[in-house]
Write an enzyme that holds these catalytic residues in place. Structure first.
Site, PDB file in Angstrom:
ATOM      1  N   HIS A   1       0.630  -1.155  -0.113  1.00 17.16           N
ATOM      2  CA  HIS A   1      -0.091  -0.042   0.580  1.00 17.16           C
ATOM      3  C   HIS A   1       0.687   1.197   0.004  1.00 17.16           C
ATOM      4  O   HIS A   1       0.404   2.598   0.399  1.00 17.16           O
ATOM      5  CB  HIS A   1      -1.268  -0.096   1.050  1.00 17.16           C
TER       6      HIS A   1
ATOM      7  N   HIS B   1      -6.321  -2.401 -11.699  1.00 17.80           N
ATOM      8  CA  HIS B   1      -6.989  -1.727 -10.191  1.00 17.80           C
ATOM      9  C   HIS B   1      -8.020  -1.828  -9.759  1.00 17.80           C
ATOM     10  O   HIS B   1      -8.496  -0.989 -10.919  1.00 17.80           O
ATOM     11  CB  HIS B   1      -6.025  -0.693  -9.683  1.00 17.80           C
TER      12      HIS B   1
END
Length: 395
Positions: free
Chosen positions: A194, A294
């Protein structure tokens, strides 16, 4: 003067809906409706304002001239790029492709050159940021036993400072080990750093986690440190992936030139829509880099990704927001398919979804449910993480 177009964009509406999504409805003079999703998580109001400003250049245009409209919004404006502008452009682009497919009565993937595959490999989220090894293993096993998904992704770490000691590294490893032991060797497990990990810690964590056969390491460092990815790629045999916070074709060109990632992860709702996503996918193919868009967002964004996925030989797997922890936030819990009429078309069986075959993007939006939800909108807010000493940090 040119001839009068057969159709023209007549108007638009924006809908802010739980959990954290922004839907765009375009309608043409002939009554054809297209849907897009210009969502930018945590900045829905900002992007909505940008869409409204952009639409002044779109209303009245021939909706079939998608590339012309895309370039108008990209080249004729003095400022371009960045998450807000490219997310707004993405939603408009998606809606225009939906209109074109419906006008011609074909799925969008037919217009992109046609499919190269018969089904799409999918993965979904499992767990949050700092659940215990026991809880993570229990959730992962439940997903594998009760759904059609055969690939999972979870955040690899909790909050991370620049340098952390053995206790945190051990906790990260124990969670991954518990999940791997629970689901067995056949289930793919992607680990998302992340962008919250710095390069020295990324090296240490990747070495410690590699024995548990991760499917990939996602965003091992923040986008600003992409030049360090080559060095990191030499430290592991696990594929590196990144791209969700990259917003232009040029950024992906530069990333590919580093020859450091095995998987690119452009977000169709942040990178300029289907038009840009297809360009990035073709460019990655030339470098033998896999495509895995994504998509922790809503059903329109997912359908737009799927239209590109089925056309690209370098496609690997598609993220879905089914079960993601964010969907339980933002006022009212709403999972991915809540606003969709044709839910069965999105069923995942044995890890895969069938190719969508309805005209346009292939998603039938329940407009009544959307309008009802928009009337109860509560804004989703970004996390604001701090370290133990009070220092703000990336989540």
């Amino acid at each position: 003067m040119g001839s009068v177009p057969a159709d023209a964009v007549a108007g638009f509406e924006l809908f802010k809906v739980a959990p954290r999504w922004l839907f765009l409805k375009l309608e043409t003079r002939n009554g054809v409706v297209g849907w897009g999703e210009p969502t930018l998580e945590g900045f829905v109001d900002t992007v909505a304002a940008c869409v409204e400003e952009m639409m002044a250049s779109v209303v009245g245009q021939d909706p079939s001239r998608i590339q012309h409209i895309w370039q108008k919004l990209h080249l004729q404006k003095f400022y371009t790029g960045g998450p807000v502008i490219m997310s707004a452009l993405a939603g408009i682009d998606q809606a225009l492709w939906d209109i074109k497919g419906k006008t011609l009565n074909v799925p969008v993937h037919v217009l992109l050159g046609g499919r190269v595959r018969d089904k799409v490999t999918m993965y979904r989220w499992c767990g949050g940021d700092s659940n215990t090894p026991e809880d993570a293993a229990k959730e992962a096993l439940h997903v594998v036993q009760t759904t059609g998904f055969r690939q999972l992704k979870m955040n690899a770490t909790p909050k991370m400072g620049y340098v952390e000691g053995e206790p945190l590294v051990s906790a990260v490893v124990q969670r991954m080990k518990a999940v791997r032991d629970a689901v067995g060797p056949a289930v793919g497990i992607g680990l998302d750093f992340h962008g919250r990990v710095k390069a020295p810690m990324a090296k240490r964590l990747m070495k410690a986690l590699e024995p548990f056969d991760p499917l990939f390491f996602e965003e091992p460092v923040a986008k600003a440190q992409n030049k360090s990815l080559h060095d990191l790629s030499l430290c592991t045999s696990v594929p590196l992936a990144t791209g969700e916070r990259m917003y232009t074709v040029a950024e992906f060109r530069d990333l590919l030139e580093y020859r450091s990632v095995a998987i690119v992860q452009p977000d169709c709702s942040h990178v300029g829509g289907i038009t840009a996503l297809l360009t990035i996918a073709r460019m990655a193919e030339a470098y033998e880099v896999a495509l895995a868009p994504h998509c922790p967002l809503g059903p329109i964004a997912l359908a737009a990704c799927l239209a590109v996925d089925v056309c690209c030989v370098n496609f690997a797997f598609q993220e879905s927001s089914v079960g993601i922890h964010y969907n339980a936030e933002g006022g009212e819990p709403r999972d991915t398919m809540f606003y969709v009429k044709n839910k069965d078309d999105f069923a995942v069986v044995d890890g895969c979804m069938n190719v969508l075959q309805k005209p346009g993007l292939g998603v039938e939006i329940d407009e009544d449910a959307v309008r009802e939800a928009a009337g109860r909108w509560v804004a989703w807010r970004d996390r604001e993480w701090t370290l133990a000493d009070g220092t703000p940090t990336t989540w």
